[in-house]
Design a protein around this motif. Structure first.
Motif, PDB file in Angstrom:
ATOM      1  N   MET A 190       4.442   1.342  -4.829  1.00 30.74           N
ATOM      2  CA  MET A 190       3.633   1.288  -3.543  1.00 30.74           C
ATOM      3  C   MET A 190       2.587   0.179  -3.563  1.00 30.74           C
ATOM      4  O   MET A 190       2.346  -0.720  -2.764  1.00 30.74           O
ATOM      5  CB  MET A 190       3.303   2.621  -3.272  1.00 30.74           C
ATOM      6  CG  MET A 190       4.367   3.684  -2.986  1.00 30.74           C
ATOM      7  SD  MET A 190       3.775   5.439  -3.116  1.00 30.74           S
ATOM      8  CE  MET A 190       2.637   5.496  -1.525  1.00 30.74           C
ATOM      9  N   LEU A 191       1.699   0.214  -4.737  1.00 29.22           N
ATOM     10  CA  LEU A 191       0.503  -0.850  -4.833  1.00 29.22           C
ATOM     11  C   LEU A 191       1.128  -2.069  -4.694  1.00 29.22           C
ATOM     12  O   LEU A 191       0.565  -2.942  -4.144  1.00 29.22           O
ATOM     13  CB  LEU A 191      -0.302  -0.297  -6.072  1.00 29.22           C
ATOM     14  CG  LEU A 191      -1.503  -0.867  -6.292  1.00 29.22           C
ATOM     15  CD1 LEU A 191      -2.313  -0.788  -4.946  1.00 29.22           C
ATOM     16  CD2 LEU A 191      -2.254  -0.559  -7.358  1.00 29.22           C
ATOM     17  N   SER A 192       2.082  -2.353  -5.642  1.00 29.29           N
ATOM     18  CA  SER A 192       2.662  -3.610  -5.899  1.00 29.29           C
ATOM     19  C   SER A 192       3.071  -4.207  -4.566  1.00 29.29           C
ATOM     20  O   SER A 192       3.125  -5.401  -4.266  1.00 29.29           O
ATOM     21  CB  SER A 192       3.560  -3.613  -6.786  1.00 29.29           C
ATOM     22  OG  SER A 192       3.428  -3.291  -8.181  1.00 29.29           O
ATOM     23  N   ALA A 193       3.869  -3.366  -3.409  1.00 24.80           N
ATOM     24  CA  ALA A 193       4.361  -3.822  -2.234  1.00 24.80           C
ATOM     25  C   ALA A 193       3.212  -4.249  -1.346  1.00 24.80           C
ATOM     26  O   ALA A 193       3.466  -4.901  -0.508  1.00 24.80           O
ATOM     27  CB  ALA A 193       5.258  -2.714  -1.815  1.00 24.80           C
ATOM     28  N   ARG A 194       2.068  -3.690  -1.821  1.00 21.18           N
ATOM     29  CA  ARG A 194       0.931  -4.061  -1.002  1.00 21.18           C
ATOM     30  C   ARG A 194       0.240  -5.205  -1.330  1.00 21.18           C
ATOM     31  O   ARG A 194      -0.639  -6.000  -0.624  1.00 21.18           O
ATOM     32  CB  ARG A 194      -0.042  -2.822  -0.845  1.00 21.18           C
ATOM     33  CG  ARG A 194       0.535  -1.634   0.140  1.00 21.18           C
ATOM     34  CD  ARG A 194       0.471  -2.170   1.605  1.00 21.18           C
ATOM     35  NE  ARG A 194      -0.777  -2.423   2.035  1.00 21.18           N
ATOM     36  CZ  ARG A 194      -1.622  -1.487   2.459  1.00 21.18           C
ATOM     37  NH1 ARG A 194      -1.562  -0.210   2.269  1.00 21.18           N
ATOM     38  NH2 ARG A 194      -2.754  -2.055   3.243  1.00 21.18           N
ATOM     39  N   THR A 195       0.200  -5.483  -2.530  1.00 21.98           N
ATOM     40  CA  THR A 195      -0.749  -6.470  -3.414  1.00 21.98           C
ATOM     41  C   THR A 195      -0.039  -7.875  -3.984  1.00 21.98           C
ATOM     42  O   THR A 195      -0.838  -8.589  -4.334  1.00 21.98           O
ATOM     43  CB  THR A 195      -1.674  -5.777  -4.281  1.00 21.98           C
ATOM     44  OG1 THR A 195      -0.933  -5.268  -5.153  1.00 21.98           O
ATOM     45  CG2 THR A 195      -2.406  -4.775  -3.527  1.00 21.98           C
ATOM     46  N   ALA A 196       1.042  -7.584  -4.554  1.00 23.37           N
ATOM     47  CA  ALA A 196       1.908  -8.257  -5.176  1.00 23.37           C
ATOM     48  C   ALA A 196       3.022  -9.376  -4.375  1.00 23.37           C
ATOM     49  O   ALA A 196       3.342  -8.742  -3.455  1.00 23.37           O
ATOM     50  CB  ALA A 196       2.335  -7.683  -6.480  1.00 23.37           C
ATOM     51  N   ALA A 197       3.515 -10.413  -5.156  1.00 23.02           N
ATOM     52  CA  ALA A 197       4.403 -11.146  -4.455  1.00 23.02           C
ATOM     53  C   ALA A 197       5.677 -10.343  -4.519  1.00 23.02           C
ATOM     54  O   ALA A 197       6.100  -9.632  -5.329  1.00 23.02           O
ATOM     55  CB  ALA A 197       4.885 -12.296  -5.255  1.00 23.02           C
ATOM     56  N   PRO A 198       6.649 -10.557  -3.539  1.00 25.39           N
ATOM     57  CA  PRO A 198       7.771  -9.651  -3.278  1.00 25.39           C
ATOM     58  C   PRO A 198       8.728  -9.774  -4.588  1.00 25.39           C
ATOM     59  O   PRO A 198       9.253  -8.830  -4.844  1.00 25.39           O
ATOM     60  CB  PRO A 198       8.457 -10.584  -1.879  1.00 25.39           C
ATOM     61  CG  PRO A 198       7.407 -10.979  -1.207  1.00 25.39           C
ATOM     62  CD  PRO A 198       6.310 -11.418  -2.253  1.00 25.39           C
ATOM     63  N   ALA A 199       8.657 -10.867  -5.155  1.00 27.85           N
ATOM     64  CA  ALA A 199       9.707 -11.189  -6.283  1.00 27.85           C
ATOM     65  C   ALA A 199       9.134 -10.138  -7.362  1.00 27.85           C
ATOM     66  O   ALA A 199       9.965  -9.608  -8.168  1.00 27.85           O
ATOM     67  CB  ALA A 199       9.655 -12.420  -6.844  1.00 27.85           C
ATOM     68  N   VAL A 200       7.841 -10.119  -7.599  1.00 28.95           N
ATOM     69  CA  VAL A 200       7.320  -9.380  -8.646  1.00 28.95           C
ATOM     70  C   VAL A 200       7.754  -7.873  -8.122  1.00 28.95           C
ATOM     71  O   VAL A 200       7.837  -6.598  -9.248  1.00 28.95           O
ATOM     72  CB  VAL A 200       5.636  -9.453  -8.549  1.00 28.95           C
ATOM     73  CG1 VAL A 200       5.020  -8.451  -9.719  1.00 28.95           C
ATOM     74  CG2 VAL A 200       5.127 -10.588  -9.216  1.00 28.95           C
ATOM     75  N   THR A 201       7.415  -7.245  -7.046  1.00 28.20           N
ATOM     76  CA  THR A 201       7.686  -6.015  -6.646  1.00 28.20           C
ATOM     77  C   THR A 201       9.067  -5.616  -6.890  1.00 28.20           C
ATOM     78  O   THR A 201       9.367  -4.460  -7.233  1.00 28.20           O
ATOM     79  CB  THR A 201       7.241  -5.601  -5.143  1.00 28.20           C
ATOM     80  OG1 THR A 201       6.046  -6.032  -4.887  1.00 28.20           O
ATOM     81  CG2 THR A 201       7.663  -4.411  -4.692  1.00 28.20           C
ATOM     82  N   ALA A 202      10.016  -6.489  -6.542  1.00 31.23           N
ATOM     83  CA  ALA A 202      11.475  -6.417  -6.706  1.00 31.23           C
ATOM     84  C   ALA A 202      11.813  -6.060  -8.066  1.00 31.23           C
ATOM     85  O   ALA A 202      12.647  -5.125  -8.413  1.00 31.23           O
ATOM     86  CB  ALA A 202      12.044  -7.470  -6.071  1.00 31.23           C
ATOM     87  N   ARG A 203      11.217  -6.883  -9.105  1.00 28.28           N
ATOM     88  CA  ARG A 203      11.403  -6.845 -10.343  1.00 28.28           C
ATOM     89  C   ARG A 203      10.928  -5.399 -11.002  1.00 28.28           C
ATOM     90  O   ARG A 203      11.548  -4.829 -11.609  1.00 28.28           O
ATOM     91  CB  ARG A 203      10.800  -7.933 -11.300  1.00 28.28           C
ATOM     92  CG  ARG A 203      11.372  -8.004 -12.690  1.00 28.28           C
ATOM     93  CD  ARG A 203      11.161  -9.057 -13.393  1.00 28.28           C
ATOM     94  NE  ARG A 203      11.819  -9.210 -14.536  1.00 28.28           N
ATOM     95  CZ  ARG A 203      11.170  -9.793 -15.834  1.00 28.28           C
ATOM     96  NH1 ARG A 203      10.250 -10.706 -15.562  1.00 28.28           N
ATOM     97  NH2 ARG A 203      11.787  -9.803 -17.227  1.00 28.28           N
ATOM     98  N   LEU A 204       9.645  -5.069 -10.568  1.00 31.14           N
ATOM     99  CA  LEU A 204       9.256  -3.748 -10.855  1.00 31.14           C
ATOM    100  C   LEU A 204      10.162  -2.584 -10.441  1.00 31.14           C
ATOM    101  O   LEU A 204      10.623  -1.739 -11.348  1.00 31.14           O
ATOM    102  CB  LEU A 204       7.614  -3.669 -10.430  1.00 31.14           C
ATOM    103  CG  LEU A 204       7.173  -2.347 -10.428  1.00 31.14           C
ATOM    104  CD1 LEU A 204       7.237  -1.798 -12.021  1.00 31.14           C
ATOM    105  CD2 LEU A 204       5.805  -2.097  -9.813  1.00 31.14           C
ATOM    106  N   ILE A 205      10.420  -2.628  -9.154  1.00 27.86           N
ATOM    107  CA  ILE A 205      11.511  -1.602  -8.602  1.00 27.86           C
ATOM    108  C   ILE A 205      12.637  -1.456  -9.588  1.00 27.86           C
ATOM    109  O   ILE A 205      13.285  -0.443  -9.622  1.00 27.86           O
ATOM    110  CB  ILE A 205      11.579  -1.962  -7.316  1.00 27.86           C
ATOM    111  CG1 ILE A 205      10.298  -1.493  -6.435  1.00 27.86           C
ATOM    112  CG2 ILE A 205      12.735  -0.841  -6.523  1.00 27.86           C
ATOM    113  CD1 ILE A 205      10.316  -1.828  -4.834  1.00 27.86           C
ATOM    114  N   GLY A 206      13.398  -2.599  -9.703  1.00 26.34           N
ATOM    115  CA  GLY A 206      14.503  -2.743 -10.650  1.00 26.34           C
ATOM    116  C   GLY A 206      14.446  -2.205 -11.979  1.00 26.34           C
ATOM    117  O   GLY A 206      15.235  -1.457 -12.257  1.00 26.34           O
ATOM    118  N   CYS A 207      13.417  -2.647 -12.445  1.00 27.36           N
ATOM    119  CA  CYS A 207      13.184  -1.822 -13.838  1.00 27.36           C
ATOM    120  C   CYS A 207      12.920  -0.225 -13.877  1.00 27.36           C
ATOM    121  O   CYS A 207      13.614   0.536 -14.616  1.00 27.36           O
ATOM    122  CB  CYS A 207      11.659  -2.560 -14.517  1.00 27.36           C
ATOM    123  SG  CYS A 207      11.447  -1.972 -16.264  1.00 27.36           S
ATOM    124  N   VAL A 208      12.214   0.104 -13.059  1.00 26.78           N
ATOM    125  CA  VAL A 208      11.881   1.598 -12.704  1.00 26.78           C
ATOM    126  C   VAL A 208      13.415   2.103 -12.468  1.00 26.78           C
ATOM    127  O   VAL A 208      13.439   3.320 -13.014  1.00 26.78           O
ATOM    128  CB  VAL A 208      10.857   1.822 -11.648  1.00 26.78           C
ATOM    129  CG1 VAL A 208      11.020   3.346 -11.240  1.00 26.78           C
ATOM    130  CG2 VAL A 208       9.523   1.455 -11.857  1.00 26.78           C
TER     131      VAL A 208
END
Length: 285
Positions: free
Chosen positions: A264-282
């Motif tokens: 949730m925090l990454s979706a608000r503050t990070a680049a979309p590619a970073v958020t997508a990779r985080l979600i994929g890893c989780v």
């Protein structure tokens, strides 16, 4: 492997070694004092019994499994049991279990007789890589999670990766969420390692994961023991995560809630590619 938390007079060793649970006596004086071993009903009984077998004057006290044991009621029961065991300041508390047991034991150690020594023996991945190191101890009150506590450094941390072999899959995944946090805040190589594995094949990597996470936490805590600066990095995902835990009445585990909080925090503050990779890893876990 031995790592040392450098905090002056409060420095202590963190032992990372398969089988070290059965060799506690090599690292700590458990023979010439009373040893109060605190565990919970979800921890395999043999772990506390392995510690007890090394303590001529020891006892095991078991609290119910779950976040509800981090309460004023259970905390009071633990203190009463310690009193009835005739504990003194020269005696020792030992936590055998996950984060709930570690937090409860540490807070009891910080407050009983104004402070006695304690050892952390974490038996979950989450506790081994995070909550057992650094000296944060706490219990919950109706107003929120971890609102009553103290900074109380352990005298020793014993991490035996063999204990992870008995973990249910969802508890192992809880620890992976914290490991992903460490990868996100400080160690891209660790994140890549976790991203390349999943819940079915990550366990053989446990030794490396534990060592990398504990090294990061050790280095940060040594610079900021009392959480006023750099240590706040370790709270990534946790503010939202604690709110999720509390709002769900702990239907979500700590790891699940922290994973959601990071995303949730990454979706608000990070680049979309970073958020997508985080979600994929989780999602791998």
């Amino acid at each position: 492997m031995k790592l040392t938390m450098q905090l002056g007079s409060r420095s202590y060793d963190i032992i990372l070694k398969s089988g070290c649970l059965a060799n506690l006596y090599q690292f700590a004086n458990v023979a010439n004092r009373k040893v109060f071993i605190l565990t919970d009903s979800g921890v395999p009984e043999q772990y506390a019994q392995t510690v007890l077998a090394q303590c001529p004057n020891g006892m095991v006290y078991t609290v119910p499994q779950g976040e509800a044991s981090k309460s004023l009621k259970v905390y009071g029961q633990v203190l009463q049991a310690m009193l009835e065991f005739n504990m003194t300041r020269k005696d020792l508390l030992v936590a055998v279990g996950g984060g709930v047991v570690g937090d409860l034991t540490g807070f009891a150690a910080a407050t009983f007789l104004r402070g006695i020594r304690y050892i952390q023996i974490p038996t979950t991945l989450l506790a081994q890589i995070d909550s057992s190191v650094g000296g944060k101890t706490a219990i919950n009150i109706p107003g929120g999670k971890n609102l009553v506590g103290a900074f109380k450094q352990p005298s020793l941390v014993i991490c035996d990766p063999d204990t992870l072999k008995t973990l249910p899959a969802h508890i192992l995944s809880d620890g992976i969420a914290e490991a992903i946090k460490y990868g996100m805040i400080r160690d891209p190589g660790l994140f890549a390692l976790l991203d390349a594995h999943n819940s079915d094949n990550v366990l053989p990597q446990a030794d490396e994961i534990i060592a990398r996470c504990v090294t990061i936490k050790r280095d940060i805590v040594a610079k900021d023991e009392f959480d006023t600066g750099e240590r706040m990095l370790l709270n990534f995902g946790h503010t939202l995560g604690h709110a999720i835990e509390r709002h769900s009445e702990f239907a979500y585990t700590h790891g699940q809630a922290v994973a959601a909080g990071m995303c949730m925090l990454s979706a608000r503050t990070a680049a979309p590619a970073v958020t997508a990779r985080l979600i994929g890893c989780v999602s791998n876990y």
